[in-house]
Design a protein around this motif. Structure first.
Motif, PDB file in Angstrom:
ATOM      1  N   MET A   1       0.839  -1.190   0.000  1.00  0.00           N
ATOM      2  CA  MET A   1       0.000   0.000   0.000  1.00  0.00           C
ATOM      3  C   MET A   1       0.879   1.246   0.000  1.00  0.00           C
ATOM      4  O   MET A   1       1.857   1.319   0.724  1.00  0.00           O
ATOM      5  CB  MET A   1      -0.908  -0.012   1.228  1.00  0.00           C
ATOM      6  CG  MET A   1      -1.790   1.192   1.326  1.00  0.00           C
ATOM      7  SD  MET A   1      -2.994   0.915   2.646  1.00  0.00           S
ATOM      8  CE  MET A   1      -3.314   2.576   3.093  1.00  0.00           C
ATOM      9  N   ALA A   2       0.521   2.215  -0.812  1.00  0.00           N
ATOM     10  CA  ALA A   2       1.284   3.456  -0.922  1.00  0.00           C
ATOM     11  C   ALA A   2       0.826   4.463   0.135  1.00  0.00           C
ATOM     12  O   ALA A   2       0.346   5.544  -0.173  1.00  0.00           O
ATOM     13  CB  ALA A   2       1.109   4.040  -2.321  1.00  0.00           C
ATOM     14  N   LYS A   3       0.975   4.083   1.394  1.00  0.00           N
ATOM     15  CA  LYS A   3       0.517   4.929   2.495  1.00  0.00           C
ATOM     16  C   LYS A   3       1.374   6.196   2.570  1.00  0.00           C
ATOM     17  O   LYS A   3       2.600   6.125   2.584  1.00  0.00           O
ATOM     18  CB  LYS A   3       0.617   4.160   3.801  1.00  0.00           C
ATOM     19  CG  LYS A   3       0.120   4.942   4.989  1.00  0.00           C
ATOM     20  CD  LYS A   3       0.215   4.127   6.262  1.00  0.00           C
ATOM     21  CE  LYS A   3      -0.186   4.992   7.437  1.00  0.00           C
ATOM     22  NZ  LYS A   3       0.059   4.319   8.694  1.00  0.00           N
ATOM     23  N   PRO A   4       0.731   7.367   2.650  1.00  0.00           N
ATOM     24  CA  PRO A   4       1.493   8.613   2.773  1.00  0.00           C
ATOM     25  C   PRO A   4       2.306   8.638   4.057  1.00  0.00           C
ATOM     26  O   PRO A   4       1.881   8.138   5.096  1.00  0.00           O
ATOM     27  CB  PRO A   4       0.412   9.692   2.795  1.00  0.00           C
ATOM     28  CG  PRO A   4      -0.774   9.065   2.146  1.00  0.00           C
ATOM     29  CD  PRO A   4      -0.704   7.607   2.511  1.00  0.00           C
ATOM     30  N   LYS A   5       3.507   9.245   3.963  1.00  0.00           N
ATOM     31  CA  LYS A   5       4.405   9.348   5.108  1.00  0.00           C
ATOM     32  C   LYS A   5       4.050  10.539   5.995  1.00  0.00           C
ATOM     33  O   LYS A   5       4.191  10.475   7.211  1.00  0.00           O
ATOM     34  CB  LYS A   5       5.842   9.502   4.620  1.00  0.00           C
ATOM     35  CG  LYS A   5       6.364   8.281   3.903  1.00  0.00           C
ATOM     36  CD  LYS A   5       7.644   8.489   3.129  1.00  0.00           C
ATOM     37  CE  LYS A   5       8.737   9.224   3.835  1.00  0.00           C
ATOM     38  NZ  LYS A   5      10.009   9.213   3.093  1.00  0.00           N
ATOM     39  N   ARG A   6       3.654  11.649   5.359  1.00  0.00           N
ATOM     40  CA  ARG A   6       3.393  12.876   6.115  1.00  0.00           C
ATOM     41  C   ARG A   6       2.765  13.909   5.194  1.00  0.00           C
ATOM     42  O   ARG A   6       2.763  13.742   3.977  1.00  0.00           O
ATOM     43  CB  ARG A   6       4.685  13.441   6.703  1.00  0.00           C
ATOM     44  CG  ARG A   6       5.652  13.912   5.643  1.00  0.00           C
ATOM     45  CD  ARG A   6       7.027  14.302   6.214  1.00  0.00           C
ATOM     46  NE  ARG A   6       7.790  14.962   5.183  1.00  0.00           N
ATOM     47  CZ  ARG A   6       7.809  16.276   4.969  1.00  0.00           C
ATOM     48  NH1 ARG A   6       7.140  17.083   5.750  1.00  0.00           N
ATOM     49  NH2 ARG A   6       8.509  16.791   3.990  1.00  0.00           N
ATOM     50  N   ILE A   7       2.259  14.980   5.781  1.00  0.00           N
ATOM     51  CA  ILE A   7       1.824  16.125   4.979  1.00  0.00           C
ATOM     52  C   ILE A   7       3.087  16.885   4.601  1.00  0.00           C
ATOM     53  O   ILE A   7       3.841  17.321   5.476  1.00  0.00           O
ATOM     54  CB  ILE A   7       0.863  17.043   5.755  1.00  0.00           C
ATOM     55  CG1 ILE A   7      -0.430  16.303   6.081  1.00  0.00           C
ATOM     56  CG2 ILE A   7       0.574  18.320   4.959  1.00  0.00           C
ATOM     57  CD1 ILE A   7      -1.377  17.076   6.991  1.00  0.00           C
ATOM     58  N   ASP A   8       3.349  16.984   3.312  1.00  0.00           N
ATOM     59  CA  ASP A   8       4.527  17.716   2.855  1.00  0.00           C
ATOM     60  C   ASP A   8       4.256  19.215   2.846  1.00  0.00           C
ATOM     61  O   ASP A   8       5.025  19.991   3.373  1.00  0.00           O
ATOM     62  CB  ASP A   8       4.950  17.251   1.454  1.00  0.00           C
ATOM     63  CG  ASP A   8       6.220  17.937   1.003  1.00  0.00           C
ATOM     64  OD1 ASP A   8       7.294  17.569   1.530  1.00  0.00           O
ATOM     65  OD2 ASP A   8       6.143  18.864   0.175  1.00  0.00           O
ATOM     66  N   HIS A   9       3.143  19.595   2.212  1.00  0.00           N
ATOM     67  CA  HIS A   9       2.800  21.015   2.192  1.00  0.00           C
ATOM     68  C   HIS A   9       1.315  21.235   1.943  1.00  0.00           C
ATOM     69  O   HIS A   9       0.623  20.345   1.475  1.00  0.00           O
ATOM     70  CB  HIS A   9       3.635  21.789   1.164  1.00  0.00           C
ATOM     71  CG  HIS A   9       3.398  21.407  -0.257  1.00  0.00           C
ATOM     72  ND1 HIS A   9       4.161  20.461  -0.913  1.00  0.00           N
ATOM     73  CD2 HIS A   9       2.485  21.841  -1.177  1.00  0.00           C
ATOM     74  CE1 HIS A   9       3.739  20.347  -2.164  1.00  0.00           C
ATOM     75  NE2 HIS A   9       2.702  21.161  -2.347  1.00  0.00           N
ATOM     76  N   VAL A  10       0.898  22.423   2.281  1.00  0.00           N
ATOM     77  CA  VAL A  10      -0.422  22.921   1.957  1.00  0.00           C
ATOM     78  C   VAL A  10      -0.176  24.093   1.011  1.00  0.00           C
ATOM     79  O   VAL A  10       0.602  24.996   1.331  1.00  0.00           O
ATOM     80  CB  VAL A  10      -1.183  23.387   3.217  1.00  0.00           C
ATOM     81  CG1 VAL A  10      -2.494  24.060   2.852  1.00  0.00           C
ATOM     82  CG2 VAL A  10      -1.415  22.219   4.166  1.00  0.00           C
ATOM     83  N   ALA A  11      -0.801  24.048  -0.172  1.00  0.00           N
ATOM     84  CA  ALA A  11      -0.588  25.087  -1.181  1.00  0.00           C
ATOM     85  C   ALA A  11      -1.761  26.062  -1.183  1.00  0.00           C
ATOM     86  O   ALA A  11      -2.918  25.655  -1.249  1.00  0.00           O
ATOM     87  CB  ALA A  11      -0.414  24.470  -2.557  1.00  0.00           C
TER      88      ALA A  11
END
Length: 137
Positions: A1-11
């Motif tokens: 599963m390609a689970k996200p590691k973290r929030i990188d940014h909010v644009a």
């Protein structure tokens, strides 16, 4: 599963980065690490890091071309949240998984982003939010 590691940014899409920095830099005290033009995406981006080396960022994005899709987004919706970016380990695996699950993606293959390679998930597939999945360079 390609689970996200973290929030990188909010644009956050803005009409004028310098004007927007009056709030983010001068009022909130968030110093940009860099302000750069990304001609391939027809934008200028101010990177506002938070939380140290492993932290997230706010990215202020300003369209730089009249005919840019981001300019149309800005004219239609105004300034505000554009997308949320989640970091993933492997962008190809994430793209395959999204397609296999029927998630509407805007990219048939990863695109070159300001900080690596990325794909976008259509807001229809993410409860009204444009999501970017990013594999950092």
């Amino acid at each position: 599963m390609a689970k996200p590691k973290r929030i990188d940014h909010v644009a956050i899409i803005v009409r004028d980065i310098e004007q927007a920095l009056c709030f983010y830099r001068d009022t909130l005290g968030i110093e940009p690490s860099e302000v750069k033009d990304v001609p391939s995406e027809q934008v200028r981006i101010a990177f506002l890091p938070l939380g140290g080396p492993a932290g997230s960022e706010i990215e202020l994005i300003e369209p730089t071309a009249e005919n840019a899709s981001l300019n149309r987004f800005l004219e239609k919706r105004g300034e505000g949240l554009h997308h949320i970016c989640l970091e993933v380990e492997n962008i190809e695996a994430a793209l395959t998984e999204m397609k296999d699950q029927g998630v509407p993606v805007l990219d048939e293959q990863p695109r070159i982003a300001a900080e690596g390679r990325a794909i976008f998930i259509h807001p229809k597939g993410a409860n009204g939010v444009l999501l970017e999945l990013l594999e950092k360079a």
